[in-house]
Design a protein around this motif. Structure first.
Motif, short mmCIF file in Angstrom:
data_model
loop_
_atom_site.label_atom_id
_atom_site.label_comp_id
_atom_site.label_asym_id
_atom_site.label_seq_id
_atom_site.Cartn_x
_atom_site.Cartn_y
_atom_site.Cartn_z
N HIS A 37 0.86 -1.27 -0.16
CA HIS A 37 0.00 0.15 0.00
C HIS A 37 0.77 1.30 -0.12
O HIS A 37 0.61 2.15 -0.41
CB HIS A 37 -0.74 -0.04 1.36
CG HIS A 37 -1.87 1.23 1.49
ND1 HIS A 37 -2.62 1.80 0.45
CD2 HIS A 37 -1.64 2.17 2.53
CE1 HIS A 37 -3.22 2.71 0.75
NE2 HIS A 37 -2.48 3.13 2.07
N LEU A 139 -7.87 5.18 1.22
CA LEU A 139 -8.99 4.37 2.24
C LEU A 139 -10.29 5.46 2.18
O LEU A 139 -11.35 4.82 2.35
CB LEU A 139 -8.57 4.05 3.58
CG LEU A 139 -7.32 3.09 3.56
CD1 LEU A 139 -6.88 2.65 4.98
CD2 LEU A 139 -7.65 1.96 3.04
N SER A 140 -9.94 6.57 2.10
CA SER A 140 -11.11 7.32 2.17
C SER A 140 -12.22 7.25 0.95
O SER A 140 -13.31 7.71 0.90
CB SER A 140 -10.89 8.90 2.39
OG SER A 140 -10.13 9.53 1.35
N SER A 142 -12.42 4.42 -1.02
CA SER A 142 -12.44 3.11 -1.68
C SER A 142 -12.96 2.23 -0.45
O SER A 142 -12.93 2.61 0.65
CB SER A 142 -10.91 2.77 -1.77
OG SER A 142 -11.00 1.23 -1.96
N ASN A 143 -13.68 1.05 -0.96
CA ASN A 143 -14.15 0.30 -0.15
C ASN A 143 -13.47 -0.70 0.44
O ASN A 143 -13.67 -1.41 1.39
CB ASN A 143 -15.35 -0.69 -1.15
CG ASN A 143 -16.52 0.39 -1.46
OD1 ASN A 143 -16.74 1.23 -0.89
ND2 ASN A 143 -16.77 -0.01 -2.61
N GLN A 144 -11.97 -0.86 0.14
CA GLN A 144 -10.97 -1.57 0.65
C GLN A 144 -10.56 -0.99 1.89
O GLN A 144 -10.43 0.23 2.14
CB GLN A 144 -9.91 -1.66 -0.21
CG GLN A 144 -9.96 -2.60 -1.59
CD GLN A 144 -8.90 -2.74 -2.19
OE1 GLN A 144 -8.04 -3.64 -1.84
NE2 GLN A 144 -8.66 -2.06 -3.35
N ASP A 145 -10.29 -1.90 3.00
CA ASP A 145 -9.74 -1.47 4.20
C ASP A 145 -8.43 -1.96 4.44
O ASP A 145 -7.84 -2.90 3.57
CB ASP A 145 -10.45 -1.88 5.39
CG ASP A 145 -10.95 -3.21 5.55
OD1 ASP A 145 -10.19 -3.85 4.95
OD2 ASP A 145 -12.01 -3.68 6.06
N ILE A 146 -7.83 -1.60 5.43
CA ILE A 146 -6.40 -2.24 5.85
C ILE A 146 -6.32 -3.53 5.95
O ILE A 146 -5.21 -3.94 5.87
CB ILE A 146 -5.86 -1.15 7.02
CG1 ILE A 146 -4.28 -1.05 7.12
CG2 ILE A 146 -6.15 -1.69 8.50
CD1 ILE A 146 -3.59 -0.58 5.87
#
Length: 387
Positions: A37, A139-140, A142-146
């Motif tokens: 990332h 992340l703000s 996108s639907n992806q998280d850490i």
């Protein structure tokens, strides 16, 4: 002397340009290949590169202008310039160049510097444009998280590629102990005890397992039951290899169990640690800990109503030194295995049980006296007499 110093400075700038370009190229390649990332210092190196490129352009501006001017004029005829005596010199455009052409405006010098400048741009900026990192995610937006990013990054082999860069640490002890605290011997779990527990059919145990949040606050748990629960959850079942009842990646066993006792016959209330190797309880902190436990558990009152609340923690380095980027996956898998062992053991003993994942990490880690980094709380499981 001034010319030498300027030339040395020019070489230093060129070297730094090439070095920073290689850094961006290599780290960008690693980030793209690994699906990382973020790779540290990319932005800073980018600004540094722009500053170096500007400095280099300023230093070579006269030669760049001479190169451009010469390239446009050599097609239209001889170029007349003046030497230091202000006498005109005719630059030859034939195959026999004049020996009096000043080196400072030699076309080859300007061409070499311009090509170097273009190479630096192509390496540092062009690579990032044409080969963007696959998993660079805002992340703000996108639907992806850490967690998903970690899941992708921890695929087998990614961490191994940069194993020479990352330090995965040394092998720690498989057992944690508190040498200076009171130790309580637990009743030995005999074969007869196990036979009575296993009298309940395994299929019935599995299908009758439920999460119970209501407990009889007037009853105490027998110390023998607590001993059986701890043994069946993570006890040593093969002394020669020290294998346990819970499956573990590489038999590294990163998990620790801290029973917080509210009402157990023969034990004073408090925080205990299960010393697995000797099957003992170590009294870490005596006293009624129901309120701090409930507070850390997001005000879920049944945490203080059960006879015992088992806190499961993970010591990550026990797994990290061997399994590297897969560590967190394996530790959490094992916590699930351990939790199911505890669920089935409590069900077989006729006790109520409930697993809890909702808690405040820092207060719970502080209650256990662990730092939340090298060792962290992962799971809560309440056990007691059903109401």
């Amino acid at each position: 002397m001034a010319l030498v110093k300027r030339r040395d400075l020019d070489y230093v700038v060129i070297t730094l340009l090439v070095g920073s370009s290689l850094y961006v190229f290599i780290t960008g390649l690693i980030a793209d290949t690994m699906g990382l990332h973020h790779f540290g210092f990319h932005s800073q190196v980018g600004y540094f590169w722009v500053a170096l490129a500007s400095t280099h352009l300023i230093q070579t501006w006269a030669r760049v202008k001479a190169f451009v001017r010469n390239r446009f004029r050599e097609r239209s005829g001889p170029l007349s310039v003046k030497n230091s005596t202000q006498q005109p010199i005719t630059l030859q455009t034939t195959d026999q160049p004049s020996s009096t052409v000043p080196k400072s405006i030699s076309p080859s010098n300007g061409r070499r510097n311009l090509l170097l400048f273009m190479l630096a741009i192509a390496t540092g900026i062009g690579f990032d444009h044409f080969v963007p990192p696959r998993d660079t995610v805002n992340l703000s937006e996108s639907n992806q998280d850490i967690g998903l990013l970690y899941h992708k990054w921890s695929q087998p082999g990614y961490g191994e590629t940069i194993a020479t860069v990352l330090n995965w640490g040394q092998v720690p002890s498989l057992y944690k102990t508190y040498p200076d605290v009171q130790k309580i011997d637990l009743p030995k779990v005999e074969s007869a005890d196990l036979a009575s527990i296993t009298a309940l059919n395994l299929a019935v145990t599995i299908t009758s397992r439920r999460s119970h949040r209501r407990y009889n606050t007037q009853r105490q748990m027998a110390l023998r039951q607590l001993s059986q629960l701890l043994f069946l959850t993570q006890g040593i079942t093969w002394d020669e290899r020290e294998f346990r009842t819970v499956p573990s990646s590489g038999a590294l066993y990163p998990l620790e169990i801290y029973p917080i006792v509210h009402r157990v016959d023969g034990l004073e209330p408090g925080l205990y640690h299960h010393a697995i190797q000797t099957h003992q309880l170590e009294l870490v902190k005596a006293g009624d800990l129901r309120q701090p436990l409930i507070k850390a558990g997001l005000s879920q009152d049944f945490l203080g109503e059960a006879q015992v609340c088992f806190v499961v923690s993970g010591i990550f380095q026990r797994t990290r030194w061997k399994y590297h980027e897969r560590t967190y996956r394996y530790v959490l898998m094992e916590a699930g295995h351990l939790g199911q062992n505890l669920y089935l053991a409590a069900t077989a003993l006729g006790l109520g049980v409930c697993g809890i994942g909702a808690f405040l990490d820092d207060p719970l880690n502080e209650l256990l006296g662990i730092d939340g980094e090298t060792e962290a709380a992962l799971y809560l499981v309440t056990v007691g007499e059903k109401a």
